[in-house]
Design a protein around this motif. Structure first.
Motif, PDB file in Angstrom:
ATOM      1  N   ALA D  30       0.844  -1.194   0.000  1.00  0.00           N
ATOM      2  CA  ALA D  30       0.000   0.000   0.000  1.00  0.00           C
ATOM      3  C   ALA D  30       0.879   1.243   0.000  1.00  0.00           C
ATOM      4  CB  ALA D  30      -0.906  -0.001   1.246  1.00  0.00           C
ATOM      5  N   ARG D  31       0.298   2.359  -0.454  1.00  0.00           N
ATOM      6  CA  ARG D  31       0.965   3.637  -0.266  1.00  0.00           C
ATOM      7  C   ARG D  31      -0.070   4.699   0.075  1.00  0.00           C
ATOM      8  NH1 ARG D  31       1.598   6.702  -5.304  1.00  0.00           N
ATOM      9  NH2 ARG D  31       3.307   7.725  -4.218  1.00  0.00           N
ATOM     10  N   VAL D  32       0.359   5.658   0.870  1.00  0.00           N
ATOM     11  CA  VAL D  32      -0.523   6.747   1.256  1.00  0.00           C
ATOM     12  C   VAL D  32      -0.531   7.752   0.118  1.00  0.00           C
ATOM     13  CG1 VAL D  32      -0.917   8.586   2.931  1.00  0.00           C
ATOM     14  CG2 VAL D  32       0.012   6.368   3.679  1.00  0.00           C
ATOM     15  N   VAL D  33      -1.726   8.027  -0.431  1.00  0.00           N
ATOM     16  CA  VAL D  33      -1.802   8.971  -1.546  1.00  0.00           C
ATOM     17  C   VAL D  33      -2.535  10.250  -1.165  1.00  0.00           C
ATOM     18  CG1 VAL D  33      -1.569   7.222  -3.332  1.00  0.00           C
ATOM     19  CG2 VAL D  33      -3.850   7.810  -2.459  1.00  0.00           C
ATOM     20  N   ARG D 283      -0.820  -6.353  11.914  1.00  0.00           N
ATOM     21  CA  ARG D 283      -1.449  -7.466  11.204  1.00  0.00           C
ATOM     22  C   ARG D 283      -2.828  -7.056  10.669  1.00  0.00           C
ATOM     23  NH1 ARG D 283      -0.911 -11.046  15.331  1.00  0.00           N
ATOM     24  NH2 ARG D 283       1.332 -11.250  15.015  1.00  0.00           N
ATOM     25  N   GLU D 284      -3.532  -6.254  11.461  1.00  0.00           N
ATOM     26  CA  GLU D 284      -4.856  -5.790  11.032  1.00  0.00           C
ATOM     27  C   GLU D 284      -4.762  -4.999   9.739  1.00  0.00           C
ATOM     28  OE1 GLU D 284      -8.353  -3.324  13.275  1.00  0.00           O
ATOM     29  OE2 GLU D 284      -6.452  -2.271  13.036  1.00  0.00           O
ATOM     30  N   VAL D 285      -3.855  -4.031   9.712  1.00  0.00           N
ATOM     31  CA  VAL D 285      -3.783  -3.172   8.521  1.00  0.00           C
ATOM     32  C   VAL D 285      -3.258  -3.968   7.339  1.00  0.00           C
ATOM     33  CG1 VAL D 285      -2.793  -1.069   7.558  1.00  0.00           C
ATOM     34  CG2 VAL D 285      -3.595  -1.101   9.936  1.00  0.00           C
ATOM     35  N   GLN D 286      -2.285  -4.860   7.579  1.00  0.00           N
ATOM     36  CA  GLN D 286      -1.790  -5.696   6.475  1.00  0.00           C
ATOM     37  C   GLN D 286      -2.924  -6.565   5.929  1.00  0.00           C
ATOM     38  OE1 GLN D 286       1.826  -5.954   5.265  1.00  0.00           O
ATOM     39  NE2 GLN D 286       0.416  -6.461   3.636  1.00  0.00           N
ATOM     40  N   ALA D 287      -3.715  -7.151   6.825  1.00  0.00           N
ATOM     41  CA  ALA D 287      -4.820  -8.012   6.375  1.00  0.00           C
ATOM     42  C   ALA D 287      -5.842  -7.204   5.589  1.00  0.00           C
ATOM     43  CB  ALA D 287      -5.493  -8.682   7.580  1.00  0.00           C
ATOM     44  N   TRP D 288      -6.089  -5.988   6.038  1.00  0.00           N
ATOM     45  CA  TRP D 288      -7.043  -5.133   5.311  1.00  0.00           C
ATOM     46  C   TRP D 288      -6.505  -4.794   3.911  1.00  0.00           C
ATOM     47  CZ3 TRP D 288      -6.523   0.398   4.409  1.00  0.00           C
ATOM     48  CH2 TRP D 288      -7.661   0.970   3.795  1.00  0.00           C
ATOM     49  N   VAL D 289      -5.229  -4.429   3.834  1.00  0.00           N
ATOM     50  CA  VAL D 289      -4.631  -4.111   2.536  1.00  0.00           C
ATOM     51  C   VAL D 289      -4.680  -5.331   1.620  1.00  0.00           C
ATOM     52  CG1 VAL D 289      -2.433  -3.580   1.375  1.00  0.00           C
ATOM     53  CG2 VAL D 289      -3.162  -2.239   3.381  1.00  0.00           C
ATOM     54  N   ASP D 290      -4.300  -6.489   2.165  1.00  0.00           N
ATOM     55  CA  ASP D 290      -4.283  -7.701   1.336  1.00  0.00           C
ATOM     56  C   ASP D 290      -5.682  -8.044   0.833  1.00  0.00           C
ATOM     57  OD1 ASP D 290      -1.581  -7.813   1.832  1.00  0.00           O
ATOM     58  OD2 ASP D 290      -1.692  -9.493   3.232  1.00  0.00           O
TER      59      ASP D 290
END
Lengths: 344, 344, 344, 344
Positions: D30-33, D283-290
């Motif tokens: 992910a990247r912050v845009v 882990r939460e944010v990674q799971a959401w991104v994935d």
């Protein structure tokens, strides 16, 4: 933090494929831009789903692929020396899986080569330095509240050994992790080694001297003992107790969920080093990517790889002779000041 | 169970007085009927409040006092041999505090004397055999579910050493408990010993080699290592981990009340062996009284006392020489079948 | 300490026979001189091997036997009131098993009878007050280092319930131990009780409300919660966590030998209260014998027996009604100053 | 996995800035845009060092910035409703920090809005569902080997409460985590709540009812109790014991390094939820991104946010009334099948 770090991964076997996955899916700030493996099909499988990756049969070609700014060496040990020298020739930062090279003579050549470059380029993959428990122990010992460390009692157990595992490999493969961890935790060099050989477990393969009990002495007067038992049958356990002048500290009795049923309170024991050290691998590669993007080199050095190699060879001679074997290191180049060996 | 067992206690010092209190106030089925101590005033103090106790300056007179049916020897070590022989001459059952006698030559004379009597009369005071945790470990090992024991990892720590404690006493006094415990737990004799000497703690008295790391080999191929550290500063800790073919078992991390306050979860560590092994002493003396009233002798034998003495002497030589010293035991008389060495 | 204390034991069933064994073989300073049981054969069996014991069918005759200086009541609950009054009439010190008497009305009569005597004669058998862990917790709370106790979280689990166990007995038999322990640990009276009833376990006998969750409020503003689960299947567990203003303390996770095998680290869980509290029973009876020989009465009082009885009855009403039930105690006679309720 | 996910982060306060750092330096893929915050300077600081980020004062403008493919809402609670509706209007996937919205009426409007969209777009930030220990417990309970869960005993302790913390916030802010965790672990809805109020700790701010003891009943007949104590002084502790028909399982006694010194064995207790749950946030944010990159929505749903809100409001009424308050949920739209609520 700016552009992604372009990484060439050398080797697409079990470990290489895992690092490719890690760089793609876990680690922030890097992308895989080249992969080398003589088995090109295997390399292609390892990058399936990724775009813009050069796949090459040989390492040098991968290093020269467009966008390569750093190298991760995960090829078999005998290929490491050539790969390291090729990276040095191009001034590329490297993360090199352990063992650095198969023997201490080759390891010394790497030390000399990097010394000629005149600055550190390579980090060696001793991932325990990135395990949260080892780091807490290191931090406690460095803080000095317990006084000087006098002894380290270590345990290294595997459920079962891979096929073709030899008695020497208990020392130069399994215990090599403790060799590096002891050097790092104590900030001392190991100066002598003795290996005791209890009667082997009847569950060990015929002819394998398993378990062994390995004793190291250090140049600071400390003692390090390691039980290594690679067919213990019940789990993967890595423990370390540091006994200091004014207290002791123990890691490795990991304790998360306690289940009470059928007359006993149970805690699961990890069965595999990938479970126990999964987070350490992630943290190691992330730290390497972050440092590389900052233009720094941290983590275990080529000198650490060399010293581990010399100690492991002395350990194997001690196993064979049954006696005490002293360790002889070459003089340490100034480049490898031990105080630079910890990444943060 | 009928009449109370009349006991003569030899020695009214710290340990003797404690055994008098124990026989009077804790143990069921016995009464103190005679006490011997050259310091008669001290002996009288130790029996204050008791009635019908003969107080004598010398041991033989106490043994001949009315009502004496058994002897508890708690006098200084050099007096033990004469006391044991006097008890044997009278056919009196004995509980003799450790060390049985000061050296292995004297110990062998005791073995020969009891062998001439032709039946066991004496139990030696290795009280760890009566500790609940050691007994659970012994029972687990004997049950065989974990397979053959391969290694014992032992820890023996004291807060601080008494005045005049010598480097040799770490082996022949402190570690003597582990010597007996290892022989008992494994059912094997110790055959060789090596002592490693890390740089001493700066909290140890000048000149004292503390800690030490003692390694024993056994006639069953097992390995026993003992960290002995008698000025560790933080507590009295006795731990033992048995590593077997199919599992490990650890005792000594006693865990009762966990207090969480000020940012940490704390468990108290015992400061003194009397706290850690108080119940073992009680159980030992009760077991001796019960067995004696049944006409039996159980617990550690004179042979155990002799073997411990030989091993301890080899350990001191190993400490002095820095090398490996083998242990040479005299042939074991049939009287001392090891399978009789456990009280129940 | 002079002559042995002559004890009459009333009741020769399971508990009475165990106390006879304990007085004879474990406890120091006492001897059984009389036993009463309507089943005279059973009483004779319980004293087989002892000499000089009067065996009688009824309690009063046993109290009048020669040499009786104290009474241990282990007969069924409905016989306790008459036995206590008979002991009071003779001025004999008493140790009375719990429950003191079957209901609070009878309990109040005992309070009044002892108050008329004008001095304490009876100790009630709440043996948790003699458990080493509970005593450490009590001592910690009394020391005040953690501040005022705010909550006690208690667990009381049995493998399975005896036949004919009723839902009310979870409160008035099982939880009665926690009722006394909470009053003793906090030094407060319980003032209200609520019982919550989760859906019963399918392993509980049909109709039995098991588990239950019982909440007590105290006159000091503390809260006590008890999980009681008498068919949990996996072990006997008694735990207590005291949450205080500046820390918490937890007992009952007893931890002796840790066995690692088959992929898990295991600790055995006791299956039976006699295992968990064996030493507490021994210590209770020894303390009673010692205090009695000194002419003192310590331990839980008749008032404690009465208060427990009132609270347990309120608990049963709370279970039946599903609501909160307040506890009403009679005024406490001066004889029962709570600060005298702890033996040492 | 193809292109990086462009994320708009709404809110650049403490939590927002932490998520920006996480998306940039920890999470892969992910990247912050875009970032929105009324305090534009604060937003600029939070993205210092990043390139290509649109910084806007208002949320809708950020959502419309180029490259936005998903939204992370970390603005103050009152701004969430408008932000969620704006994301729904654009069909953008959302990760929304808890509390979803400040009250249950607003929460129901979100449920209705997403139901109108006809597919799930939003995940609510209950990060305990991503904690390794909670996941092991969930997996054990779902596996069924311990039978049906009967009770959950929960502990939630903070060192000290923030300024202006109110008695109601112990329930609707602190305990809201346990509300979601209990619903998730049990797969049941909470149907009634009672709050008990022990005498407050003298270390709590004047007027704050701290600790509290909160009891929930469920539609499956289970009982959930929560000790919430936000000025305990000694650490951040989150524990949960699940008591089932055939065993219990406990998490939260985290145990890594044991340090023995000064008469006690110590384990550090985390002082802060960011330490305890740092990996869960990652882990939460990674799971959401994935999941978002795969086109899926996993994790806690808008319905979970609504139900937690209703239960928390009932809890506050129970605190105020001192009695038992039942929970009334609106009918659940089919979109929120509970079996879809777990990400993997």
């Amino acid at each position: 933090m700016g552009d992604l770090l372009g990484v060439a991964v050398l080797g697409a076997g079990h470990m290489g494929a895992d690092h490719i996955r890690r760089l793609d899916q876990v680690v922030s700030g890097a992308r895989v831009v080249a992969v080398a493996d003589p088995d090109v099909e295997r390399a292609k499988e390892a990058v399936a789903g990724l775009t813009g990756v050069s796949v090459r049969p040989d390492a040098e070609a991968a290093l020269d692929a467009p966008g390569v700014a750093a190298v991760l060496i995960a090829s078999p040990g005998p290929a490491h020396e050539e790969a390291l020298l090729a990276a040095f020739a191009r001034g590329l930062p490297v993360l090199c899986e352990k063992p650095m090279v198969p023997d201490s003579t080759g390891a010394l050549r790497i030390v000399e080569a990097e010394t000629r470059v005149g600055r550190r380029l390579a980090q060696i993959g001793f991932m325990r330095r990135y395990d949260a428990e080892y780091r807490r122990l290191k931090s406690l010992l460095d803080g000095g509240s317990l006084g000087r460390p006098l002894m380290l009692h270590c345990t290294h157990r595997n459920v079962s050994s891979p096929p073709d595992f030899t008695s020497a490999m208990l020392v130069n493969s399994s215990v090599s992790h403790e060799i590096d961890a002891a050097r790092w935790l104590l900030g001392q060099e190991l100066t002598a080694v003795t290996v005791l050989r209890p009667a082997p477990s009847s569950d060990a393969p015929a002819g394998l001297l398993d378990p062994q009990f390995v004793l190291f002495e250090t140049d600071g007067g400390a003692l390090v003992d390691v039980e290594v038992f690679v067919n213990c049958g019940f789990g993967y356990q890595v423990r370390c107790e540091a006994v200091c002048e004014r207290g002791s500290a123990r890691i490795g009795d990991e304790h998360t969920m306690v289940v009470t049923t059928g007359g006993a309170a149970r805690e699961e024991v990890a069965q595999d080093y990938l479970v126990r050290f999964a987070a350490a691998y992630d943290r190691e590669v992330q730290a390497w990517v972050d440092a590389t993007r900052r233009g720094e080199v941290t983590g275990a050095s080529v000198w650490d790889g060399y010293a581990s190699s010399v100690v492991a060879e002395a350990g194997v001679r001690a196993l064979e002779s049954g006696g005490r074997v002293t360790v002889g290191l070459a003089p340490r180049p100034d480049l490898y000041d031990p105080r630079a060996g910890v990444s943060r």
